[in-house]
Design an enzyme around this catalytic site. Sequence first.
Site, PDB file in Angstrom:
ATOM      1  N   HIS A   1     -24.309  30.501  19.434  1.00  0.00           N
ATOM      2  CA  HIS A   1     -23.053  31.263  19.538  1.00  0.00           C
ATOM      3  C   HIS A   1     -23.063  32.582  18.797  1.00  0.00           C
ATOM      4  O   HIS A   1     -22.039  33.272  18.762  1.00  0.00           O
ATOM      5  CB  HIS A   1     -21.881  30.446  19.007  1.00  0.00           C
TER       6      HIS A   1
ATOM      7  N   LYS B   1      -8.395  35.145  27.813  1.00  0.00           N
ATOM      8  CA  LYS B   1      -6.986  34.687  27.819  1.00  0.00           C
ATOM      9  C   LYS B   1      -6.055  35.864  28.101  1.00  0.00           C
ATOM     10  O   LYS B   1      -5.075  35.731  28.849  1.00  0.00           O
ATOM     11  CB  LYS B   1      -6.640  34.027  26.474  1.00  0.00           C
TER      12      LYS B   1
ATOM     13  N   LYS C   1     -15.820  42.838  14.067  1.00  0.00           N
ATOM     14  CA  LYS C   1     -14.778  42.880  15.108  1.00  0.00           C
ATOM     15  C   LYS C   1     -13.943  44.153  15.017  1.00  0.00           C
ATOM     16  O   LYS C   1     -13.172  44.473  15.923  1.00  0.00           O
ATOM     17  CB  LYS C   1     -13.881  41.642  15.011  1.00  0.00           C
TER      18      LYS C   1
ATOM     19  N   LYS D   1      -7.658  37.783  16.484  1.00  0.00           N
ATOM     20  CA  LYS D   1      -8.967  37.132  16.347  1.00  0.00           C
ATOM     21  C   LYS D   1      -9.242  37.039  14.861  1.00  0.00           C
ATOM     22  O   LYS D   1      -8.495  37.614  14.065  1.00  0.00           O
ATOM     23  CB  LYS D   1     -10.056  37.948  17.050  1.00  0.00           C
ATOM     24  N   ARG D   2     -10.298  36.310  14.470  1.00  0.00           N
ATOM     25  CA  ARG D   2     -10.656  36.288  13.059  1.00  0.00           C
ATOM     26  C   ARG D   2     -10.851  37.715  12.556  1.00  0.00           C
ATOM     27  O   ARG D   2     -11.288  38.586  13.302  1.00  0.00           O
ATOM     28  CB  ARG D   2     -11.936  35.469  12.843  1.00  0.00           C
TER      29      ARG D   2
ATOM     30  N   THR E   1     -13.558  34.918  23.626  1.00  0.00           N
ATOM     31  CA  THR E   1     -12.839  34.126  24.618  1.00  0.00           C
ATOM     32  C   THR E   1     -11.373  34.561  24.676  1.00  0.00           C
ATOM     33  O   THR E   1     -10.714  34.388  25.704  1.00  0.00           O
ATOM     34  CB  THR E   1     -12.920  32.619  24.294  1.00  0.00           C
TER      35      THR E   1
HETATM   36  O1  73E Z   1     -18.214  35.477  20.158  1.00  0.00           O
HETATM   37  C1  73E Z   1     -17.707  34.243  19.689  1.00  0.00           C
HETATM   38  C2  73E Z   1     -17.788  33.222  20.811  1.00  0.00           C
HETATM   39  O2  73E Z   1     -16.930  33.580  21.865  1.00  0.00           O
HETATM   40  C3  73E Z   1     -18.534  33.764  18.501  1.00  0.00           C
HETATM   41  O3  73E Z   1     -18.389  34.680  17.435  1.00  0.00           O
HETATM   42  C4  73E Z   1     -18.043  32.391  18.061  1.00  0.00           C
HETATM   43  O4  73E Z   1     -18.189  31.495  19.180  1.00  0.00           O
HETATM   44  C5  73E Z   1     -17.397  31.847  20.299  1.00  0.00           C
HETATM   45  C6  73E Z   1     -17.559  30.779  21.351  1.00  0.00           C
HETATM   46  O5  73E Z   1     -18.822  30.835  21.941  1.00  0.00           O
HETATM   47  C7  73E Z   1     -18.790  31.865  16.898  1.00  0.00           C
HETATM   48  N1  73E Z   1     -18.268  31.132  15.885  1.00  0.00           N
HETATM   49  C8  73E Z   1     -19.255  30.834  15.059  1.00  0.00           C
HETATM   50  N2  73E Z   1     -20.363  31.361  15.510  1.00  0.00           N
HETATM   51  N3  73E Z   1     -20.070  32.014  16.664  1.00  0.00           N
HETATM   52  C9  73E Z   1     -19.149  30.039  13.840  1.00  0.00           C
HETATM   53  C10 73E Z   1     -20.180  30.027  12.917  1.00  0.00           C
HETATM   54  C11 73E Z   1     -20.071  29.260  11.775  1.00  0.00           C
HETATM   55  C12 73E Z   1     -18.938  28.506  11.539  1.00  0.00           C
HETATM   56  C13 73E Z   1     -17.916  28.522  12.458  1.00  0.00           C
HETATM   57  C14 73E Z   1     -18.018  29.283  13.612  1.00  0.00           C
END
Ligand code: 73E
Length: 838
Positions: free
Chosen positions: A373, A676, A570, A564-565, A672
């Site tokens: 991810h 939405k 970002k 978003k976070r 994501t």
């Molecule tokens: O771009 C997003 C993505 O849409 C990405 O930053 C996020 O995952 C989403 C779903 O695919 C994400 N979260 C984390 N890594 N990528 C993450 C890493 C460590 C702890 C919690 C979340």
Amino acid sequence: MDTRAAAAAVDHRPLSERAALNKEALKQSFLDNLFHTQGKFPALASKSDYYLALAYAVRERLLQRWISTAAEYMQKGARTVSYLSAEFLMGPHLGNNLINLGIYDEAKQAMTELGLNFDELLAQEEEPGLGNGGLGRLAACFIDSMATLEIPSLGYGIRYEFGIFHQSIVDGWQVEKTDKWLRYGNPWELQRPEWAVQVKLGGYTEHRSEEDGTLTVRWIPSRLVSGVPYDTPILGYRNNTANTLRLWSAQAPESFDFEVFNRGDYYGAVMQKMSSENLSKVLYPNDEHEGGKELRLEQQYFFVSCSLQDMIRIMQGQRLPLEHFHEKFAVQLNDTHPAIAVAELMRLLVDEHKMPWNRAWQVTCKTFAYTNHTLMPEALERWPLPLFKKVLPRHLEIIFEINARFLDEVRRRYPGDSARVARLSLIDESGPRYVRMAHLACVGSHAINGVAELHTELLKSDVLRDFYELWPNKFSNKTNGVTPRRWMVLANPRLTRLVSDSIGEDWIKHLDQLQKLEPLAESADFRSHWREIKRANKRALAEVIARRCNVAVDPDSMFDVQVKRIHEYKRQHLAALHIIALYLQLKAQPNLELAPRTFIFGGKAAPGYRMAKLMIKLITGIGDVVNRDPMVRDRLKVVFLPNFSVTNGQRIYPAADLSEQISTAGKEASGTGNMKFQMNGALTIGTMDGANIEIREVVGADNFFLFGLTTPQVYALQAQGYRPHDWYEQDPQLREVIDMIRDGYFSRGDASLFRPLVDSLLWHDPYFLFADFRSYVECQQRVGETWVDTERWTRMSILNSARSGKFSSDRSIRDYTKDIWHAPSVPVELLTEHHVRA
Ligand code: 73E
């Protein structure tokens, strides 16, 4: 006892009567539950009692589906997808379950007739915030889609006692409070103590040669924790499927306690009990990782071991030999958080079930698939070797063995290439040694995927390049998606009605059908309906903003939203720079024609991430100045909506005109939220990053506001030596904006407050804000010009929504099923119907 026979033997009348999906039955059941479950009568009942009574009435109505689904899968011996995720960001269940059961309107009517405010009851539910952001919410959308597509599946995760913290804003700063979501009980879960399992931790291993010549390993742990499953039903949309989300809670094992008790160490025993139960106490609040925390590794191992033991129990219950594990279960690893599963399945098969190593390895590789991810280097999980050995001594040995065999293969393929061997190794030995979890996941999986086209390409060319060269066929892209049930039907009932009245209801399960809206973009009448709906949604959000932020915003202004976070990559601070630029422009030319805009921000900062917290303070500081300035306050408003969550998202996305997706190219794996917004008719201003690229591809370049450097341009600028200070000097507007922040204009004259942020931008700017500033401001200018042409904007809005079909998580799940899981649909027959007809 045969399940169907048992079901046929019991008297179904009370259940089927109670479970009738009509308004009167619902009312009766609601009142019964208020009395029997809550122990209240109306005069004494609180809103929470009413919510719980309704929740229990609904739960009764889905139990029949849940039981029938389990029976159907057991009878068919169905192939099952296990989705392993440290996070499931579910959001409130009640509204969603009513929608999926098809009784939302009946329930609303029933409550209204009883003199209750239905929306107020729904608002009572504490959302289970068991995730940080996109990754956890993706898991929730995926299990929704699997249930809707009738794919047998289990979501496995952790039942955190405290989910993501509650955020409030005090004096412009983020303040965190614990999320006590279980305070009033959770009507959606069933505890299953009979399926509890034991998990070992710590200690050492013993290697012994047996008399028959075999080598056995015993792991003597220093601690035992018991994992108790809590099951939540996951309903498909208007079908009979109710799959299961199984979350593990850590408890002290009784037997283990007794040993210590018997030694007379009462205090020590209680401490040990408390420390075991700490395992599932709290979700780590870091999106994009924090390293080296022992408890985090223990959490990961805990839920993975519980889940794999549970799958083995299921197989044994169905008398399936463990050689067929990969035929019964397709296990998806949601990032590397559950990657220890590769070593744990090997341990279970080899050490505990005496399977030969090679056979076990084949089974393991055919079982797992891994989704990556993130490309952010700090988010790639690695564990210091000493820590890993302390918590999981046996797993370290297994990882060494896997690594030895794997690196032999690499050496055979690339003789003499020791640099490549070092790069591919499961152990990073370039300095202090680490276990690389992404490498473990790649080696132990038959499929590896990224979450958007660009992200997958960057995985192949960069982060996982050596693995791609080794095994190109393991790699594929699976672009993310979101469920239209929650993000349109539940969140945006007005739009849902208009769409269904226009094209029928099929789109809810087949989102591609939204295409049928395209010709309607040319109907002035339809456009006017479309606008009325957006306006009503904005009015509703404006009320929330007035209550939470004490700021009056104009529903006729453009709602420009970034939720978003909070993270530097970002670039919420890039949006902040633009707002300041606009503010300065208005101050300089008071009669400038500028369509009124409301900038809405929301999102949580990791509690230890100081720069992100400073970004929040900057946004609120700008709001304080702009919202009070009589010269601009009718044209610009800036609000930071506290505690962005699934619940708040459901109010925000439907009310947005403009969606801000402005990450540095190459940094956001997918996003994501962008999807939405699009579904709900917002236009996007965005970079060529993550799924933005695919959104632009489907809506067409004319219907998307693109700006900024591309990924190759970012890399090139990086390589040639990026000097942000030069950009600052060469752009007078940028200079003026930065100087204002630096001089304390947004911090009541305190010139030190934003210093870390300003200095970071001037001298490092790792996310290229300065390089993208001009392009962003110009693009926003185009947005403003387009907005004033209301009919054109509406047309674009309709086309965005009409072309969002690709981004249904149903499409994502079909892709996973076709290429990776190969798990056929298993429609469910309701047991009572069977009985009635029999
Ligand atoms: O771009 C997003 C993505 O849409 C990405 O930053 C996020 O995952 C989403 C779903 O695919 C994400 N979260 C984390 N890594 N990528 C993450 C890493 C460590 C702890 C919690 C979340």
